[in-house]
Design an enzyme around this catalytic site. Structure first.
Site: not given
Ligand SMILES: Cc1ncc(COP(=O)(O)O)c(C=O)c1O
Length: 374
Positions: A151, A200-201, A237, A71, A327, A179
């Site tokens: 998706n 990554a998820h 960070t 996103t 989502c 995807q």
């Protein structure tokens, strides 16, 4: 029995990915911006991960920026291309993920950008003649933003063909590869793409970490201002354990790509065959051939009171799947993607999406439960 068939929404974290991450949650806790040994350790881990991601897509490490997810990456590209690269027109499609769609809307409403939508067919394939006509029709600096795979319905884009057209007409090309990264080989040079995004998820890595590839000739400027991390493009960070986990998950996915693909495609095809054998008037939204994600199957059931409740009834039986985009919501109504396909809106669409952890027995269980409910 619990069945998780919503892997396009997110995937479970792999055990060995967690193992790779753990040292960066415990002993390697240093702030990567510090100069002493703790900071040098975490800085080295970040740069190693950057190199790995870059290699996997045939890019240079300096072209990869870590973000909080797709996103953010997609927002950064679309708004940044307008703010910093002189883009005055965006060509996109009506079936992009909301993070692309609403970023484009924002540019239209607040940054005076012209928008154009390429035509699609009833399976979500773009009309290449229309894309070429749109590209030809204006001399304004243009960004083309088209997702590599949808998706919700799984339809795949011929990204190399889009890239070649963008090159011909000197347009920038952004593709949401959420995807497809870690599911298909991605070569940003072959695709002639200027920006891609990943999270990554979606490939058994952790949540809250993603990346943006940005071709070096088209560098954006800071999206988040502050401490100058990520070479000044994205302050804050770094999510060190997330970055390490994403690289580990991506490497694992690419090491096992062909095997995983064959296995998951086998499940998907078995599901298709079982649906067709057991139910009347079954249809599928999007392509179901090789021009589709092997992970996604969007099933269109004929309208009935029972079908309208199917998603909720399956949930009661422990089956997790999704209507529309998981989502955004769990509801079967209101998908902008299904609406754009110009199909019978009364039919009930449910997305089933698979991973390497699913089994044929789970497919059998789901089929038996659908039979029970309909
Ligand atoms: C195609 C596509 N783009 C973007 C996103 C957004 O990803 P994230 O929620 O990780 O920011 C998703 C995810 O759910 C997606 O499927």
């Amino acid at each position: 029995m619990k069945v998780y068939f919503d892997n396009a929404a997110t995937t479970p974290l792999d055990e060995d990915v967690l193992t790779a991450m753990m040292p960066y949650l415990k002993e390697h806790f240093g702030n990567p911006s510090t100069q002493y040994s703790y900071g040098r350790d975490t800085r080295a881990a970040i740069e190693e991960a950057r190199k790995e991601i870059a290699q996997l897509i045939n890019a240079q490490a300096s072209e990869v920026i870590f973000t909080s997810g797709a996103t953010e990456s997609n927002n950064m590209v679309i708004k940044g291309a307008v703010n910093y690269l002189g883009v005055e027109r965006i060509i996109t499609s009506p079936i992009e993920h909301h993070c692309v769609e609403y970023s484009v809307d924002f540019c239209r409403d607040h940054l005076q950008v012209e928008t154009a939508f390429v035509k699609i067919d009833d399976k979500g394939n773009i009309d290449f003649d229309d894309l070429e006509t749109l590209l030809q029709s204006s001399s304004k600096k243009t960004l083309v933003s088209l997702m590599h795979a949808n998706n919700e319905i799984g339809t795949l884009l011929d990204a190399e063909r889009v890239g070649a057209l963008c090159k011909k007409y000197n347009a920038l090309f952004h593709s949401d590869t959420v995807q497809t990264f870690a599911h298909f080989p991605i070569d940003v040079q072959k695709m002639n793409v200027d920006f891609i995004s990943g999270a990554a998820h979606k490939f058994h890595g952790p949540k809250g970490i993603g990346f943006l590839y940005m071709r070096k000739q088209h560098k954006l400027q800071a999206y988040i201002h502050g401490g100058g991390q990520e070479r000044g493009f994205r302050a804050g960070t770094e999510n060190v354990y997330g970055i390490v986990g994403m690289a580990a998950a991506a490497k694992k996915a690419y090491d096992n790509l062909e095997n995983d693909k064959a296995y998951i495609l086998g499940l998907k095809n078995y599901f298709i065959q079982q649906l067709q054998a057991n139910f009347q008037d079954i249809d599928f939204n999007g392509n179901i051939d090789e021009n589709s994600l092997f992970t996604v199957l969007n099933v269109s059931f004929p309208p009935s009171d029972k079908a309208a409740l199917l998603l909720f009834m399956l949930d009661i039986d422990g089956i997790c799947c999704s209507g529309g985009s998981a989502c955004g919501s769990g509801a079967s109504a209101g998908s902008h993607v299904i609406s754009a396909l110009a199909k019978d809106e009364n039919r009930v669409s449910i997305r089933f999406s698979f991973s390497k952890h699913n089994t044929k027995e789970e497919v059998d269980y789901v089929i038996s439960k659908i039979k029970e409910k309909l």
